[in-house]
Design a protein around this motif. Structure first.
Motif, short mmCIF file in Angstrom:
data_model
loop_
_atom_site.label_atom_id
_atom_site.label_comp_id
_atom_site.label_asym_id
_atom_site.label_seq_id
_atom_site.Cartn_x
_atom_site.Cartn_y
_atom_site.Cartn_z
N ASP A 19 0.83 -1.19 0.00
CA ASP A 19 0.00 0.00 0.00
C ASP A 19 0.87 1.25 0.00
O ASP A 19 2.06 1.18 0.32
N ALA A 20 0.27 2.38 -0.32
CA ALA A 20 0.99 3.65 -0.26
C ALA A 20 1.47 3.86 1.17
O ALA A 20 0.73 3.62 2.13
N GLN B 288 4.79 5.29 -3.00
CA GLN B 288 3.92 6.44 -3.13
C GLN B 288 2.48 6.04 -3.45
O GLN B 288 1.55 6.75 -3.13
N ASP B 289 2.33 4.89 -4.12
CA ASP B 289 1.03 4.38 -4.52
C ASP B 289 0.98 2.89 -4.22
O ASP B 289 2.01 2.23 -4.14
N ASP C 97 0.04 -2.26 -11.23
CA ASP C 97 -1.05 -1.73 -10.41
C ASP C 97 -1.80 -2.81 -9.64
O ASP C 97 -2.10 -2.65 -8.48
#
Length: 146
Positions: free
Chosen positions: A61-62, A81-82, A108
């Motif tokens: 996770d971020a 960061q993402d 992603d």
């Protein structure tokens, strides 16, 4: 239009156009991002991956610290960061590398972590443009006077 596409496709198969072959090779992989070694301080030029906190196929996770980076002054966490999934680790722990050098491939989302890792098994990242290379390329040539 279709004729143009087939022409580009046939040109990509020839050795005269390696950049087109490279673009096609990357199209064989799922959507991904190649992350370089971040500059964790303004003066950082190189660092060592001290330890990976994730392995290939792991999601994060971020804000998660995905690796510990050792510099000449300190050891710092490399925070994501993402959110994403680690597709391939390009640099193993213990290797000293320059800032900007590709270290990990991120996607992603992945339904099947094992299939994702397998799809990137042959992936190799292009060389990074380091600040020194960029400055060298931007510098004007000076003619020598004999």
């Amino acid at each position: 239009m279709l004729t143009s596409i087939s022409r580009v496709s046939s040109l990509a198969r020839r050795s005269n156009f390696p950049q087109l072959q490279l673009a096609r090779a990357f199209a064989d992989y799922p959507d991904h991002e190649v992350m370089g070694l971040p500059a964790l301080s303004p003066t950082m030029e190189a660092g060592t991956i001290g330890m990976w906190n994730v392995k290939e196929g792991d999601s994060f996770d971020a804000g998660d610290v995905i690796a510990e980076i050792e510099t000449d002054k300190a050891t710092m966490g490399f925070e994501a960061q993402d959110p994403g999934v680690v597709a391939k680790i390009l640099v193993q722990a213990g290797q000293e590398i320059k800032v900007g050098t590709p270290i990990v491939v991120i996607v992603d989302d992945a339904d099947d972590g094992a299939a994702l890792v397998a799809s990137f098994s042959t992936f190799t990242a292009p060389a990074a443009d380091t600040p020194a290379k960029a400055a060298e390329a931007a510098a004007p040539e000076v003619a020598s006077v004999a």
